[in-house]
Design a protein around this motif. Structure first.
Motif, PDB file in Angstrom:
ATOM      1  N   ALA A 129       0.840  -1.213   0.000  1.00  0.00           N
ATOM      2  CA  ALA A 129       0.000   0.000   0.000  1.00  0.00           C
ATOM      3  C   ALA A 129       0.869   1.256   0.000  1.00  0.00           C
ATOM      4  CB  ALA A 129      -0.918   0.003   1.228  1.00  0.00           C
ATOM      5  N   GLN A 130       1.918   1.254   0.809  1.00  0.00           N
ATOM      6  CA  GLN A 130       2.779   2.432   0.890  1.00  0.00           C
ATOM      7  C   GLN A 130       3.550   2.635  -0.413  1.00  0.00           C
ATOM      8  OE1 GLN A 130       5.191   2.324   4.440  1.00  0.00           O
ATOM      9  NE2 GLN A 130       3.420   2.109   5.799  1.00  0.00           N
ATOM     10  N   SER A 131       4.059   1.539  -0.984  1.00  0.00           N
ATOM     11  CA  SER A 131       4.766   1.640  -2.274  1.00  0.00           C
ATOM     12  C   SER A 131       3.847   2.215  -3.347  1.00  0.00           C
ATOM     13  CB  SER A 131       5.273   0.266  -2.721  1.00  0.00           C
ATOM     14  OG  SER A 131       6.201  -0.237  -1.799  1.00  0.00           O
ATOM     15  N   LEU A 132       2.589   1.738  -3.348  1.00  0.00           N
ATOM     16  CA  LEU A 132       1.616   2.202  -4.340  1.00  0.00           C
ATOM     17  C   LEU A 132       1.327   3.695  -4.158  1.00  0.00           C
ATOM     18  CD1 LEU A 132      -0.575   1.891  -6.493  1.00  0.00           C
ATOM     19  CD2 LEU A 132      -2.089   0.936  -4.756  1.00  0.00           C
ATOM     20  N   LEU A 133       1.056   4.118  -2.938  1.00  0.00           N
ATOM     21  CA  LEU A 133       0.718   5.526  -2.690  1.00  0.00           C
ATOM     22  C   LEU A 133       1.878   6.459  -3.014  1.00  0.00           C
ATOM     23  CD1 LEU A 133      -1.276   5.140   0.663  1.00  0.00           C
ATOM     24  CD2 LEU A 133      -2.214   5.707  -1.582  1.00  0.00           C
ATOM     25  N   LEU A 134       3.092   6.059  -2.648  1.00  0.00           N
ATOM     26  CA  LEU A 134       4.259   6.913  -2.935  1.00  0.00           C
ATOM     27  C   LEU A 134       4.528   6.988  -4.427  1.00  0.00           C
ATOM     28  CD1 LEU A 134       6.664   5.890  -0.015  1.00  0.00           C
ATOM     29  CD2 LEU A 134       5.297   7.971  -0.225  1.00  0.00           C
ATOM     30  N   ALA A 135       4.323   5.873  -5.142  1.00  0.00           N
ATOM     31  CA  ALA A 135       4.523   5.871  -6.600  1.00  0.00           C
ATOM     32  C   ALA A 135       3.510   6.799  -7.272  1.00  0.00           C
ATOM     33  CB  ALA A 135       4.397   4.447  -7.145  1.00  0.00           C
ATOM     34  N   VAL A 136       2.234   6.719  -6.840  1.00  0.00           N
ATOM     35  CA  VAL A 136       1.197   7.592  -7.429  1.00  0.00           C
ATOM     36  C   VAL A 136       1.526   9.059  -7.153  1.00  0.00           C
ATOM     37  CG1 VAL A 136      -1.242   8.260  -7.317  1.00  0.00           C
ATOM     38  CG2 VAL A 136      -0.618   5.842  -7.362  1.00  0.00           C
ATOM     39  N   ALA A 137       1.974   9.354  -5.913  1.00  0.00           N
ATOM     40  CA  ALA A 137       2.335  10.741  -5.572  1.00  0.00           C
ATOM     41  C   ALA A 137       3.468  11.238  -6.474  1.00  0.00           C
ATOM     42  CB  ALA A 137       2.745  10.831  -4.103  1.00  0.00           C
ATOM     43  N   ASP A 138       4.490  10.400  -6.691  1.00  0.00           N
ATOM     44  CA  ASP A 138       5.594  10.777  -7.591  1.00  0.00           C
ATOM     45  C   ASP A 138       5.093  11.012  -9.012  1.00  0.00           C
ATOM     46  OD1 ASP A 138       7.626  10.815  -5.754  1.00  0.00           O
ATOM     47  OD2 ASP A 138       8.338   8.788  -6.159  1.00  0.00           O
ATOM     48  N   LEU A 139       4.222  10.090  -9.480  1.00  0.00           N
ATOM     49  CA  LEU A 139       3.742  10.182 -10.868  1.00  0.00           C
ATOM     50  C   LEU A 139       2.867  11.412 -11.091  1.00  0.00           C
ATOM     51  CD1 LEU A 139       2.992   6.394 -11.377  1.00  0.00           C
ATOM     52  CD2 LEU A 139       4.646   7.737 -12.702  1.00  0.00           C
ATOM     53  N   LEU A 140       2.247  11.935 -10.033  1.00  0.00           N
ATOM     54  CA  LEU A 140       1.435  13.145 -10.182  1.00  0.00           C
ATOM     55  C   LEU A 140       2.298  14.387 -10.418  1.00  0.00           C
ATOM     56  CD1 LEU A 140      -1.279  12.423  -7.467  1.00  0.00           C
ATOM     57  CD2 LEU A 140      -1.699  12.742  -9.912  1.00  0.00           C
ATOM     58  N   PHE A 141       3.609  14.238 -10.225  1.00  0.00           N
ATOM     59  CA  PHE A 141       4.550  15.329 -10.536  1.00  0.00           C
ATOM     60  C   PHE A 141       5.653  14.801 -11.442  1.00  0.00           C
ATOM     61  CE2 PHE A 141       2.441  16.715  -6.685  1.00  0.00           C
ATOM     62  CZ  PHE A 141       2.124  18.030  -6.998  1.00  0.00           C
ATOM     63  N   CYS A 142       5.208  14.136 -12.510  1.00  0.00           N
ATOM     64  CA  CYS A 142       6.144  13.529 -13.462  1.00  0.00           C
ATOM     65  C   CYS A 142       6.204  14.392 -14.723  1.00  0.00           C
ATOM     66  CB  CYS A 142       5.675  12.117 -13.800  1.00  0.00           C
ATOM     67  SG  CYS A 142       6.766  11.257 -14.933  1.00  0.00           S
ATOM     68  N   PRO A 143       7.370  15.021 -15.023  1.00  0.00           N
ATOM     69  CA  PRO A 143       7.476  15.908 -16.192  1.00  0.00           C
ATOM     70  C   PRO A 143       7.066  15.204 -17.489  1.00  0.00           C
ATOM     71  CG  PRO A 143       9.408  16.141 -14.792  1.00  0.00           C
ATOM     72  CD  PRO A 143       8.624  14.985 -14.243  1.00  0.00           C
ATOM     73  N   ASP A 144       6.318  15.948 -18.300  1.00  0.00           N
ATOM     74  CA  ASP A 144       5.821  15.499 -19.608  1.00  0.00           C
ATOM     75  C   ASP A 144       4.788  14.378 -19.507  1.00  0.00           C
ATOM     76  OD1 ASP A 144       7.378  17.344 -21.045  1.00  0.00           O
ATOM     77  OD2 ASP A 144       9.122  16.019 -20.885  1.00  0.00           O
ATOM     78  N   PHE A 145       4.416  14.016 -18.288  1.00  0.00           N
ATOM     79  CA  PHE A 145       3.351  13.022 -18.093  1.00  0.00           C
ATOM     80  C   PHE A 145       2.165  13.676 -17.361  1.00  0.00           C
ATOM     81  CE2 PHE A 145       1.654   9.276 -15.580  1.00  0.00           C
ATOM     82  CZ  PHE A 145       1.000   8.695 -16.663  1.00  0.00           C
ATOM     83  N   GLN A 198       4.259  20.056 -16.821  1.00  0.00           N
ATOM     84  CA  GLN A 198       5.088  20.622 -17.891  1.00  0.00           C
ATOM     85  C   GLN A 198       6.547  20.577 -17.448  1.00  0.00           C
ATOM     86  OE1 GLN A 198       2.893  21.986 -20.261  1.00  0.00           O
ATOM     87  NE2 GLN A 198       4.514  22.025 -21.772  1.00  0.00           N
ATOM     88  N   SER A 199       7.391  19.991 -18.290  1.00  0.00           N
ATOM     89  CA  SER A 199       8.814  19.929 -17.944  1.00  0.00           C
ATOM     90  C   SER A 199       9.450  21.310 -18.083  1.00  0.00           C
ATOM     91  CB  SER A 199       9.534  18.932 -18.853  1.00  0.00           C
ATOM     92  OG  SER A 199      10.913  18.964 -18.595  1.00  0.00           O
ATOM     93  N   HIS A 200      10.358  21.628 -17.147  1.00  0.00           N
ATOM     94  CA  HIS A 200      11.087  22.894 -17.236  1.00  0.00           C
ATOM     95  C   HIS A 200      12.349  22.749 -18.078  1.00  0.00           C
ATOM     96  CE1 HIS A 200       9.174  24.629 -13.301  1.00  0.00           C
ATOM     97  NE2 HIS A 200       8.306  24.380 -14.242  1.00  0.00           N
ATOM     98  N   LYS A 201      12.662  21.509 -18.451  1.00  0.00           N
ATOM     99  CA  LYS A 201      13.865  21.269 -19.249  1.00  0.00           C
ATOM    100  C   LYS A 201      13.491  21.101 -20.713  1.00  0.00           C
ATOM    101  CE  LYS A 201      16.957  19.149 -15.862  1.00  0.00           C
ATOM    102  NZ  LYS A 201      17.876  18.036 -15.652  1.00  0.00           N
ATOM    103  N   LYS A 202      14.502  21.279 -21.581  1.00  0.00           N
ATOM    104  CA  LYS A 202      14.265  21.039 -22.997  1.00  0.00           C
ATOM    105  C   LYS A 202      14.074  19.539 -23.218  1.00  0.00           C
ATOM    106  CE  LYS A 202      16.884  25.001 -24.658  1.00  0.00           C
ATOM    107  NZ  LYS A 202      18.070  25.452 -25.395  1.00  0.00           N
ATOM    108  N   SER A 203      13.180  19.207 -24.141  1.00  0.00           N
ATOM    109  CA  SER A 203      12.912  17.787 -24.388  1.00  0.00           C
ATOM    110  C   SER A 203      14.073  17.151 -25.140  1.00  0.00           C
ATOM    111  CB  SER A 203      11.621  17.633 -25.188  1.00  0.00           C
ATOM    112  OG  SER A 203      11.708  18.367 -26.376  1.00  0.00           O
ATOM    113  N   GLY A 204      14.245  15.889 -24.892  1.00  0.00           N
ATOM    114  CA  GLY A 204      15.315  15.133 -25.559  1.00  0.00           C
ATOM    115  C   GLY A 204      15.454  13.787 -24.895  1.00  0.00           C
ATOM    116  N   PRO A 205      16.120  12.836 -25.545  1.00  0.00           N
ATOM    117  CA  PRO A 205      16.199  11.485 -24.990  1.00  0.00           C
ATOM    118  C   PRO A 205      16.955  11.411 -23.666  1.00  0.00           C
ATOM    119  CG  PRO A 205      17.628  11.724 -26.918  1.00  0.00           C
ATOM    120  CD  PRO A 205      16.805  12.957 -26.841  1.00  0.00           C
TER     121      PRO A 205
END
Length: 804
Positions: A144-160, A163-170
């Motif tokens: 449960a904790q792994s799931l909640l922390l992963a969702v919290a991280d993904l809610l602040f995932c650039p380009d997902f 908006q990313s503050h960095k230029k896009s690139g691989p």
């Protein structure tokens, strides 16, 4: 064609899972990848292709396979959060896992044996399933904790999701572990000045992740009310210091809701031409807010520990209230204090709540939001947790921007049995506000709006609007609203000392209520009914003692209806009279409930409609009595509120009643208020269980009759009735405007009894109201999430779903 193939492959994987009798190894990546790596299924597809019966079958017959599926899906979310989802394929895997877990979790929760599964540690289930420098700590983390922390991280995932503050690139993927999410708050508002550009893909992804989060929190729905007094461990952990994104996420949710404007650029019919992705996000955000803003005496740490080890009992020290809310969402909310932030929140909520009231020349040209119940709960929680916000609301006339929509919803929902919960939350909010002096003062502002409501046309103040609508709820609402009558009248009592001038319409409505409540068969049919009379007499006494000068309309109405007061003072209390009155009640039980006032000139053209047959509704817990949810406070001369030692009801004495025996009935005009309306109201109100053992007796009647606070009113009648009759005879008056003019310039200084202290009944939270709010909140969330139907047809225990 490709999409059909994808669905086919996904369905085949589901069938394989349900038909396999042997456990599938967690290491068999080829098998598990079928569920998320090679597919692109929408959330609706997932719900259609994974039937409830098959999830239950796997749970019962192949529990290890269901456990592995959940573990592998969480593992993929953790991997996505760690990698930052740089590729489209990884983002698709994250979304597929999110949808699958949203589908499966309710069936985990409905089985008591499975409920602890997510709080157990799975071997090798650390972040990304591997050890790093933090590995020792993460490896033992419950799923449960792994799931909640992963969702919290993904809610602040650039380009997902941001908006990313960095230029896009691989090679430019930002490391989510080191990202400062406070720089990526989703919307300008509280604590954040920049408004990021709108991106509907980000909004959609956020919405899906929030839907999964809400599903995680919904374990509370599967516990019966008796067991759900404990803190929700999912909410407790997510809102704890373990979640480093707690502050930016709370701020993002709050700002997204309060900044939303359904009108957009104001182009007519724009909601029919363009799909509003932001509205979906706002709905999920407001639902997450109301669930996470949960604060009780038990600490979050103890709730999580209890989930990890159900056999452990909370230590004695936990029984005490911690120094500050451990729930960080509640903590942050309680600390908002800047005027501009409070104004942003109030204006945002008022704008959204007023949205259904907006009238346009073109029919249905403006968008109407449907999440007003969630907004009312948010407003309630803000007033409850942040007293600075409550005082800010009452500091200016802005509170009226909240009052008018609340009264609109009350009036609109009064005949609809599926919206009883809405009626309760609206009344609770008004009860909370009415405990503050400023609320009563603000109500004196003239009401000039013309909202489409089926109420009589009147010229007056917001207080008049409140009285007229409360009268409508009591006399023309449905049966299940009867428990609210005490609350409605308590609100009027609380505001009455501050009402400078009631209109004639509102004054007549109050007298009509008294007339309905004073009928002997109504008073004798329930042990509580006489309380309604006491409340109304307290209203009249407050206005006469503290606001006599501007209330000639009410004084005139009291004089016209003086026989009601004399009959009340002379109420028979012998057994024969009681039996006779109750016999009359039986004869009249079949009386029509049609309300003759419907012929009055109405403000609007939209009568309150009952629920459509078959409408789903959630059952509610019983609400505690008014004495349990309020605490009496006394207002001193300088306006300071001090606790009141509970004394008997106001300062009536027997001598006033004894001196009121000269019952008068010489006014023909007393018959003007429709008897059909009065009788219909009384008939409707009297449906208290006649099968109960209680019955009225002379001792009971005398016990409260001698306490009736009639002294002030009787003195007023004793002084003014002869004067008014003399003027009418001397001047031959038939026009009431002349009498009103006389009353307007009259005075009772030195003639009335010593003013009684003002008593205010302030709302007081308790375990009963907390339980009611929880069941109501989850009932609303259940019914508002039917596409996809996340919890439909699962074994909910907190409430029942019924059809009207």
């Amino acid at each position: 064609m490709g999409n059909t193939d994808t669905k086919l492959h996904f369905r085949k994987a589901v069938i394989q899972l349900t038909t396999k009798t042997q456990p599938v190894e967690a290491a068999d990546e080829a098998f598990w990848d079928q569920f998320w790596a090679d597919t692109s299924t929408s959330v609706q597809d997932v719900f259609a292709l994974v039937p409830a019966a098959e999830i239950r079958a796997v749970r019962e017959e192949s529990p290890s396979n269901l456990a592995t599926l959940c573990y592998k899906a969480v593992e993929r979310l953790v991997q996505g959060a760690d990698s930052g989802c740089p590729s489209d394929k990884q983002r698709q895997i994250v979304l597929n896992c999110t949808r699958l877990l949203t589908r499966i979790l309710p069936y985990i929760f409905e089985d008591a044996d499975w409920r602890g599964f997510f709080w157990s540690t799975v071997p090798g289930a650390g972040r990304a399933g591997c050890l790093d420098e933090d590995g020792d700590e993460d490896d033992g983390r419950p799923l449960a904790q792994s799931l909640l922390l992963a969702v919290a991280d993904l809610l602040f995932c650039p380009d997902f999701t941001i908006q990313s503050h960095k230029k896009s690139g691989p090679d430019s993927a930002e490391d989510l572990r080191f990202i400062d999410s406070c720089e990526y708050i989703w919307e300008a508002g509280v604590g954040f000045a920049q408004s990021p550009p709108l991106d509907y893909i980000h909004d959609l992804n956020r919405t899906e992740l929030l839907k999964l989060l809400l599903t995680c929190f919904s374990e509370a729905m599967y516990l019966p009310p008796a067991d759900s007094k404990t803190l929700n461990p999912w909410v407790a952990f997510f809102c704890s210091t373990e979640n480093r994104h707690a502050l930016p996420l709370f701020t993002s949710l709050l700002n997204v809701v309060c900044a939303y404007d359904p009108a957009g650029y104001g182009i007519p019919y724009n909601h029919l031409l363009f799909y509003d992705y932001r509205e979906q996000l706002v709905e999920q955000a407001v639902q997450i807010l109301i669930v996470t803003l949960e604060h009780e005496a038990r600490s979050a740490a103890s709730a999580v520990l209890q989930a990890l080890d159900p056999s452990a009992s909370p230590p004695a020290a936990e029984e005490q209230e911690p120094a500050g809310p451990e729930n960080l969402f509640v903590n942050y909310l309680s600390r908002i204090h800047r005027e501009e932030d409070l104004s942003f929140i109030l204006k945002g909520l008022a704008r959204l709540l007023n949205n259904p009231l907006v009238q346009t020349y073109l029919p249905r040209s403006s968008k109407k939001i449907q999440f007003h119940q969630e907004l009312l709960i948010v407003f309630w929680k803000f007033c409850d947790f942040n007293k600075k916000f409550l005082f800010f609301v009452l500091k200016s006339s802005d509170v009226l921007d909240m009052l008018v929509p609340i009264l609109f919803y009350l009036n609109e929902a009064r005949a609809d049995q599926s919206r009883v919960g809405l009626m309760h939350i609206a009344v609770f909010i008004l009860l909370l506000l009415s405990g503050e002096r400023n609320f009563g003062v603000r109500l004196n502002k003239p009401y000039t709006l013309r909202v489409p409501m089926d109420i009589p046309v009147f010229t007056g103040t917001h207080a008049d609007l409140l009285v007229v609508i409360f009268h409508k709820i009591i006399t023309a609402g449905h049966q299940r609203l009867q428990p609210l009558f005490d609350c409605l009248l308590t609100i009027i009592v609380n505001i009455s000392p501050y009402l400078k001038s009631l209109s004639m319409v509102a004054a007549n409505k109050l007298l009509h209520l008294l007339e309905a409540f004073c009928t002997p068969w109504f008073l004798f049919s329930s042990p509580q009914h006489h309380h309604l009379v006491f409340f109304l007499l307290e209203v009249f006494n407050n206005i006469i003692q503290y606001q006599f000068d501007g209330n000639c309309n009410l004084v005139y109405a009291i004089i016209r209806k003086r026989t009601v007061f004399h009959q009340l003072a002379n109420l028979p209390s012998d057994m024969a009279s009681i039996q006779k009155a109750l016999q009359r009640k039986k004869k009249m039980s079949g009386i029509s409930r049609t309300n003759s006032t419907e012929t009055e000139s109405m403000e609007g053209f939209r009568p309150a409609a009952p629920a459509e047959p078959g409408t789903l509704k959630a059952t509610l817990e019983a609400t505690p009595g008014i004495d349990k949810i309020t605490e009496k406070s006394q207002v001193s001369v300088d306006g300071v509120t001090v606790p009141h030692r509970d004394s008997q009801q106001t300062n009536a004495d027997a001598s006033a009643i004894a001196g009121a025996s000269d019952t008068e009935s010489n006014s023909e005009r007393d018959q003007e208020v429709s008897h059909a309306e009065s009788e219909a109201a009384r008939s409707r109100l009297s449906s208290v269980s006649s099968s109960s053992a209680w019955s009225a007796n002379p001792d009971w009647v005398v016990s409260w009759k001698v306490k009736l606070p009639l002294q002030t009113i009787m003195r007023l009648l004793q002084v003014l009735v002869p004067q008014v009759e003399k003027i009418c005879i001397d001047k031959g008056l038939t026009d009431e405007s002349e009498i009103l003019k006389f009353l307007q310039h009259g005075t009772l200084v030195g003639l009335l009894p010593v003013p009684h202290p003002i008593l205010i009944r302030k709302y007081q939270a308790n375990a009963g109201t907390a339980m009611w709010f929880r069941t109501y909140m989850w009932g609303v969330i259940y019914l508002r999430n039917l596409d996809p139907p996340i919890w439909y047809d699962t074994d909910i225990r907190l409430f029942e779903i019924q059809r009207t």
